[in-house]
Structure formats: structure tokens, C-alpha cells
Design an enzyme around this catalytic site. Structure first.
Site, PDB file in Angstrom:
ATOM      1  N   THR A 171       0.667  -1.241   0.140  1.00 48.87           N
ATOM      2  CA  THR A 171      -0.015  -0.087  -0.122  1.00 48.87           C
ATOM      3  C   THR A 171       0.932   1.173  -0.024  1.00 48.87           C
ATOM      4  O   THR A 171       1.634   1.526   1.011  1.00 48.87           O
ATOM      5  CB  THR A 171      -0.847  -0.016   1.217  1.00 48.87           C
ATOM      6  OG1 THR A 171      -1.667  -1.295   1.267  1.00 48.87           O
ATOM      7  CG2 THR A 171      -1.649   1.219   1.322  1.00 48.87           C
ATOM      8  N   LEU A 190      -6.557  -8.064   1.296  1.00 46.66           N
ATOM      9  CA  LEU A 190      -6.935  -9.226   2.212  1.00 46.66           C
ATOM     10  C   LEU A 190      -7.116  -8.849   3.665  1.00 46.66           C
ATOM     11  O   LEU A 190      -6.524  -7.609   3.834  1.00 46.66           O
ATOM     12  CB  LEU A 190      -5.934 -10.114   2.120  1.00 46.66           C
ATOM     13  CG  LEU A 190      -4.510  -9.756   2.336  1.00 46.66           C
ATOM     14  CD1 LEU A 190      -4.130 -10.144   4.013  1.00 46.66           C
ATOM     15  CD2 LEU A 190      -3.576 -11.002   1.770  1.00 46.66           C
ATOM     16  N   LYS A 245      -6.755   1.302  -3.611  1.00 44.03           N
ATOM     17  CA  LYS A 245      -6.420   0.734  -2.044  1.00 44.03           C
ATOM     18  C   LYS A 245      -6.753   1.613  -0.935  1.00 44.03           C
ATOM     19  O   LYS A 245      -6.962   1.311  -0.087  1.00 44.03           O
ATOM     20  CB  LYS A 245      -4.948   0.108  -2.116  1.00 44.03           C
ATOM     21  CG  LYS A 245      -4.388  -0.343  -0.879  1.00 44.03           C
ATOM     22  CD  LYS A 245      -5.282  -1.673  -0.292  1.00 44.03           C
ATOM     23  CE  LYS A 245      -5.048  -1.693   1.014  1.00 44.03           C
ATOM     24  NZ  LYS A 245      -4.398  -3.156   1.384  1.00 44.03           N
ATOM     25  N   PHE A 290     -19.573  -3.739   8.550  1.00 49.94           N
ATOM     26  CA  PHE A 290     -18.583  -2.620   8.968  1.00 49.94           C
ATOM     27  C   PHE A 290     -19.329  -1.648   9.385  1.00 49.94           C
ATOM     28  O   PHE A 290     -18.943  -0.411   9.557  1.00 49.94           O
ATOM     29  CB  PHE A 290     -17.565  -1.981   8.028  1.00 49.94           C
ATOM     30  CG  PHE A 290     -16.255  -2.866   7.883  1.00 49.94           C
ATOM     31  CD1 PHE A 290     -16.152  -4.470   7.480  1.00 49.94           C
ATOM     32  CD2 PHE A 290     -15.151  -2.212   8.163  1.00 49.94           C
ATOM     33  CE1 PHE A 290     -15.143  -5.020   7.833  1.00 49.94           C
ATOM     34  CE2 PHE A 290     -13.932  -2.862   8.174  1.00 49.94           C
ATOM     35  CZ  PHE A 290     -14.119  -4.495   7.882  1.00 49.94           C
ATOM     36  N   ALA A 308     -20.434  -0.965  16.183  1.00 57.18           N
ATOM     37  CA  ALA A 308     -19.948  -0.018  16.783  1.00 57.18           C
ATOM     38  C   ALA A 308     -19.165  -0.593  18.110  1.00 57.18           C
ATOM     39  O   ALA A 308     -19.462  -1.839  18.702  1.00 57.18           O
ATOM     40  CB  ALA A 308     -21.009   0.817  17.703  1.00 57.18           C
ATOM     41  N   CYS A 337      -3.178  -1.702   9.189  1.00 59.58           N
ATOM     42  CA  CYS A 337      -3.581  -1.100   7.931  1.00 59.58           C
ATOM     43  C   CYS A 337      -4.619   0.531   8.101  1.00 59.58           C
ATOM     44  O   CYS A 337      -4.063   1.244   7.754  1.00 59.58           O
ATOM     45  CB  CYS A 337      -4.290  -2.006   7.122  1.00 59.58           C
ATOM     46  SG  CYS A 337      -3.148  -3.559   6.771  1.00 59.58           S
TER      47      CYS A 337
HETATM   48  C1  UGA Z   1      -8.118  -4.012   6.315  1.00 57.33           C
HETATM   49  C2  UGA Z   1      -9.032  -4.152   5.280  1.00 57.33           C
HETATM   50  O1  UGA Z   1     -10.205  -4.693   5.626  1.00 57.33           O
HETATM   51  C3  UGA Z   1      -8.705  -5.186   4.098  1.00 57.33           C
HETATM   52  O2  UGA Z   1      -9.561  -4.955   3.191  1.00 57.33           O
HETATM   53  C4  UGA Z   1      -7.367  -4.554   3.870  1.00 57.33           C
HETATM   54  O3  UGA Z   1      -6.870  -5.373   2.725  1.00 57.33           O
HETATM   55  C5  UGA Z   1      -6.319  -4.473   4.960  1.00 57.33           C
HETATM   56  O4  UGA Z   1      -6.901  -3.860   5.880  1.00 57.33           O
HETATM   57  C6  UGA Z   1      -5.056  -4.109   4.499  1.00 57.33           C
HETATM   58  O5  UGA Z   1      -5.010  -2.971   3.955  1.00 57.33           O
HETATM   59  O6  UGA Z   1      -3.986  -4.845   4.284  1.00 57.33           O
HETATM   60  P1  UGA Z   1      -7.571  -5.661   8.435  1.00 57.33           P
HETATM   61  O7  UGA Z   1      -6.571  -4.585   8.989  1.00 57.33           O
HETATM   62  O8  UGA Z   1      -7.250  -7.240   8.357  1.00 57.33           O
HETATM   63  O9  UGA Z   1      -8.199  -5.521   6.773  1.00 57.33           O
HETATM   64  O10 UGA Z   1      -8.935  -5.609   9.359  1.00 57.33           O
HETATM   65  P2  UGA Z   1     -10.431  -5.408   9.298  1.00 57.33           P
HETATM   66  O11 UGA Z   1     -11.241  -6.786   9.181  1.00 57.33           O
HETATM   67  O12 UGA Z   1     -10.539  -4.355   8.067  1.00 57.33           O
HETATM   68  O13 UGA Z   1     -10.647  -4.786  10.694  1.00 57.33           O
HETATM   69  C7  UGA Z   1      -9.993  -3.585  11.005  1.00 57.33           C
HETATM   70  C8  UGA Z   1     -10.418  -3.051  12.099  1.00 57.33           C
HETATM   71  O14 UGA Z   1     -11.807  -2.326  12.559  1.00 57.33           O
HETATM   72  C9  UGA Z   1     -10.319  -4.196  13.512  1.00 57.33           C
HETATM   73  O15 UGA Z   1      -9.742  -3.693  14.624  1.00 57.33           O
HETATM   74  C10 UGA Z   1     -11.813  -4.532  13.493  1.00 57.33           C
HETATM   75  O16 UGA Z   1     -12.093  -4.734  15.178  1.00 57.33           O
HETATM   76  C11 UGA Z   1     -12.356  -2.976  13.321  1.00 57.33           C
HETATM   77  N1  UGA Z   1     -13.933  -2.943  12.893  1.00 57.33           N
HETATM   78  C12 UGA Z   1     -14.250  -3.687  11.883  1.00 57.33           C
HETATM   79  C13 UGA Z   1     -14.722  -2.434  13.663  1.00 57.33           C
HETATM   80  O17 UGA Z   1     -14.471  -1.942  14.780  1.00 57.33           O
HETATM   81  N2  UGA Z   1     -16.278  -2.540  13.339  1.00 57.33           N
HETATM   82  C14 UGA Z   1     -16.551  -3.076  12.112  1.00 57.33           C
HETATM   83  O18 UGA Z   1     -17.675  -2.939  11.882  1.00 57.33           O
HETATM   84  C15 UGA Z   1     -15.646  -3.840  11.470  1.00 57.33           C
END
Ligand code: UGA
Length: 431
Positions: A120, A147, A203, A248, A251, A259
Site C-alpha cells: 500500500t 486481504l 487501495k 462494517f 460500533a 492497515c
Molecule cells: C483491512 C481491510 O479490511 C482489508 O480489506 C485490507 O486489505 C487490509 O486492511 C489491508 O490494508 O491490508 P484488516 O486490517 O485485516 O483489513 O482488518 P479489518 O477486518 O478491516 O478490521 C479493521 C479494524 O476495524 C479491526 O480492529 C476491527 O475490529 C474494526 N472493525 C471492523 C470495527 O470496529 N467495526 C466493524 O464493523 C468492522
């Protein structure tokens, strides 16, 4: 096809093993000899469901090898750059590893070979790299990855979409990527071919949107909590609108990880540098809303206990999200540390992230056993929604703690069941 992957961290190692699993001959290259040794022996340096199996299968098939020597990548037709782009002190992305990986591959580049960026990066990075690669007889494309940790293998082999950024008129680059991803494309997902700048922007725009969505619902949570409304019902209700969508919109203590937080800061830094700071100024608010959620948990703990000093607090979860041992910018680890700094006696637990958490916060009192972490607590705080914490029985846990008080930092517990078992149940965004 013979390919190489420079950078064997989370992204690179999963990409290398996934590409071997669909029949390519892959060499993963990294400067970290310990990581290469560990991967070569089939020992994943991080926890990721399903990764062990494809790593071992790749090694057993002989199609997957790892090396610290870039020369071992010399005969590859495609070289992926999958190194990290960490946050610099000023918030911008640090490109030193991207530049180092390109420097490492160039002396070994076969005529016409394709270098494919997956890291990224700030928009404009590919344009800066391209002349050096052209001069060495190679070509450059950008193929961002989307991912998610915890679903990394699945997201690599069956992604929502593939995006190829290629230089104007470079149809051969897109054709080469089609050949490489033939197996992935056979599942029928969309493939979008763009210019290099668009691919870089796709991205960061995707992560900025996801972060904004989470902070939006968390801003609603602040209001809901104040007026006695319920943010989870609000999310369900607005999420039924297909234009909004329910995913997503959970809350809680907000987003962390390697990321989303760094990418929104790097995006602001790059946009500001280019004179478009106003266009993404809202991301500063997204960041502030996110960080305020952590303050709220610390304040709520204090409110429920009449001050946290000397009180026993059990923290359930340290990873930034379930199914991961990653604690980078983890809200859970941050909150646990802040409660300890405020004088609370914190016992923290996590099914997979204790060792990674210990490396950055050795001062915390880690308890691998959940019951041990809960024993004698005046307050329980759930901060990472691992299945085992969601499934805890409120009656049983009540028998372990000193005070039946719980903060549901992820809105995943059955509040009615906890209340029925005599608990003072508080959640973020539910009055
Ligand atoms: C994120 C993106 O979702 C991926 O698409 C992307 O490829 C990746 O970053 C990256 O740039 O490499 P990731 O960091 O694995 O993926 O995690 P997420 O599933 O996006 O969750 C991120 C954070 O948001 C976590 O702390 C999660 O607990 C929080 N979250 C997620 C919430 O607080 N509420 C939600 O509804 C969803």
C-alpha cells in the site's frame, strides 16, 4: 510460472504460499534471516487460519522456497513487491522498504520481466519507480491487495475483485497477470484494469471508506449512549438499506491493526503534500472519533468502579480483531495499558496474542487462562470479540469474579442474559 515475492511478512508470505497452491513456482525473499528460516521449516511467524496448511503443502510440493538472496529470484517472470510501508513520525508512509526491494531485484531482472507492486503506497509512487525499472529492461504494474487478517488465504485465492494498474498501452502486463491469476479469475470475480495512479488510489480509498464507515457508526454510538438509544438496533435498521449495508457498522472500541489507522494518516499526508488536504480533512475526524472510543472505555470503567486505582480489571482480548495475533495499534492493548497506567490491577488475556502483546507491553500482567484472568475481578471488559469470550456463560463467570460488572466493548455479548445473571452490563452506544 516462476515468480518471486519480495517481503515475507503477513501479505507476502500468504501471497507466496497461495500462488504456490495454484501451481506456480514461487520464491519468497526477505532480508530477515530468522523469518526465512522459520518459513522454510513450515513454521508460520504469525497466526493466520489456514496458512500453516498451504505453507506446508507448498514446501512439500517443492514449488515454494524462501531465501534471503535476491539472486534466487533471477529467473522469475513476475516479481511481487509485498514489503511493509510503516507510518513515519509525521504520519506519511515510509517507503524505504519498497525502494530497498526494488533495488534488490533490479540487478537480477530478466529482460521483459514484470515487477508488480502489492504494498500500500502513496499515489505517485509507481510513477517514481517506473523509470528505473524501464531502464533495467523491466516493466511495472500495481496490483493492490484487499486481504483481511483472519481471512487472508481466502481473500487471496477468491478475492472480491482483482485490480491491475498498468502503464499506458502496456497490454502485455495485464495479459501476464491474467495468465498468473487464471485460477483465481476462474471463480468469476471482476477484474478491473486501470492506470498506475488509480490502482494506488483504489487501495487507500477502500481502506479510507471502511474506516469512515466504522467511525460513522461510532459517532452514532456516542449520541445513542447519551440519549438512551441503542446503536446496534440503529445499525441493523439502516443496514437493511442495500445502499448502506450492514457490514462494517459494528460500533465498539473502533478500528486498529496495521492497515486502517496508518493508511488514513498516510492518505492525509500524501493528499496534503499534493495540495488536496481539504479533500480528505474528514479523515482526521474519522481518526479522532476512533481514538475517542478508547477514552470512553477508560472513563466508563472509572465511572462504574468509582475510580480504577487499585481495582482489579480483567481484560478479555488483546489482538486488534479476532482470529489474529496482531496487536499493532490494537484498541484492546491500548486500553489495557491505559487502565494499568491509571493504577488499575489489570489481568489481560487473549487466545493467540499474549506473546505479541508481551513484546510491546511487557509490563502488563498476562494470564493465558481465561478463568485465571477473570478470578477476583471487580470489572470485566471485553475488547476483542473472540468466539470463546462471546460464548462465556454469565452465571459461571459471576462465580469467578469479585464484582459482577462488565463492559462489552464490541457489542457482542447477550446483555439481557448478563443482566438476568445479576451483572451490571454496559456497552458502547447503548444507553
Ligand atoms: C483491512 C481491510 O479490511 C482489508 O480489506 C485490507 O486489505 C487490509 O486492511 C489491508 O490494508 O491490508 P484488516 O486490517 O485485516 O483489513 O482488518 P479489518 O477486518 O478491516 O478490521 C479493521 C479494524 O476495524 C479491526 O480492529 C476491527 O475490529 C474494526 N472493525 C471492523 C470495527 O470496529 N467495526 C466493524 O464493523 C468492522
Amino acid at each position: 510460472m516462476k515468480i518471486s515475492v519480495f517481503g515475507c511478512g503477513y501479505l507476502g508470505a500468504v501471497h507466496a504460499a497461495s500462488m504456490a497452491s495454484i501451481g506456480h513456482d514461487v520464491v519468497g525473499v526477505d532480508v530477515d534471516a530468522a523469518k526465512i528460516a522459520s518459513l522454510s521449516e513450515g513454521r508460520p511467524p504469525f497466526f493466520e487460519p489456514g496458512f500453516d496448511e498451504i505453507l506446508q503443502a507448498g514446501l512439500d510440493s517443492g514449488r515454494l522456497t524462501f531465501s534471503t538472496d535476491a539472486a534466487d529470484a533471477a529467473d522469475a517472470e513476475v516479481h511481487f513487491i509485498a514489503v511493509g510501508t510503516p507510518q513515519s513520525a509525521d504520519g506519511s508512509a515510509d517507503l524505504r522498504y519498497v525502494n530497498a526491494a526494488v533495488d534488490a531485484v533490479l540487478p537480477h531482472l530478466a529482460e521483459g520481466a514484470l515487477i508488480v507492486g502489492k504494498s500500500t503506497v502513496p499515489v505517485g509512487t509507481a510513477a517514481e519507480l517506473a523509470p528505473r525499472i524501464d531502464a533495467a529492461g523491466g516493466r511495472l504494474a500495481w496490483n493492490p491487495e484487499f486481504l483481511r487478517e483472519g481471512f487472508a488465504v481466502q481473500d487471496t485465492l477468491t478475492p472480491d475483485r482483482l485490480v491491475y494498474g498498468v502503464a499506458a498501452g502496456d497490454d502485455a502486463a495485464a495479459a501476464k497477470l491474467d495468465e498468473l491469476y487464471a485460477d483465481v479469475l476462474s471463480h468469476g470475480m471482476p477484474r478491473i484494469v486501470t492506470d498506475l495512479a488509480t490502482a494506488e488510489l483504489v487501495k487507500v480509498a477502500a481502506n479510507a471508506f471502511l474506516a469512515t464507515k466504522i467511525s460513522f457508526i461510532n459517532s452514532m454510538a456516542e449520541i445513542a449512549e447519551g440519549v438512551g438509544a441503542d446503536v446496534t438496533q440503529l445499525a441493523d435498521a439502516i443496514g437493511h438499506d442495500a445502499r448502506i449495508g450492514r457490514r462494517f457498522l459494528n460500533a465498539g472500541v473502533g478500528f486498529g491493526g496495521g492497515c486502517l489507522p496508518k493508511d488514513i494518516r498516510a492518505f492525509q499526508a500524501r493528499a496534503t503534500e499534493l495540495g488536496y488536504g481539504d479533500s480528505v480533512a474528514f479523515l482526521g475526524e474519522v481518526d479522532r472519533i476512533n481514538l475517542r472510543r478508547r477514552d470512553r472505555v477508560v472513563d466508563l470503567a472509572s465511572e462504574m468502579l468509582g475510580g480504577v486505582e487499585g481495582r482489579r480489571i480483567a481484560v478479555l482480548g488483546l489482538a486488534f480483531k479476532p482470529d489474529s495475533d496482531d496487536v499493532r495499534d490494537s484498541p484492546a492493548l491500548d486500553i489495557a495499558s491505559r487502565l494499568r497506567e491509571a493504577g488499575a490491577l489489570v489481568t489481560a488475556t487473549d487466545p493467540h496474542a499474549i506473546e505479541t502483546a508481551r513484546r510491546v507491553r511487557p509490563e502488563l500482567d498476562f494470564r493465558p487462562d481465561t478463568d485465571d484472568a477473570l478470578a477476583g475481578a471487580d470489572l470485566v471488559i471485553l475488547l476483542t470479540e473472540w468466539r470463546e469470550y462471546r460464548d462465556l456463560d454469565p452465571e459461571t463467570v459471576a462465580g469467578l469474579v469479585s464484582g459482577t460488572r462488565v463492559i462489552d466493548g464490541r457489542n457482542v455479548l447477550d446483555g439481557a442474559a448478563y443482566r438476568a445473571a445479576g451483572w451490571e452490563y454496559r456497552a458502547l452506544g447503548r444507553g
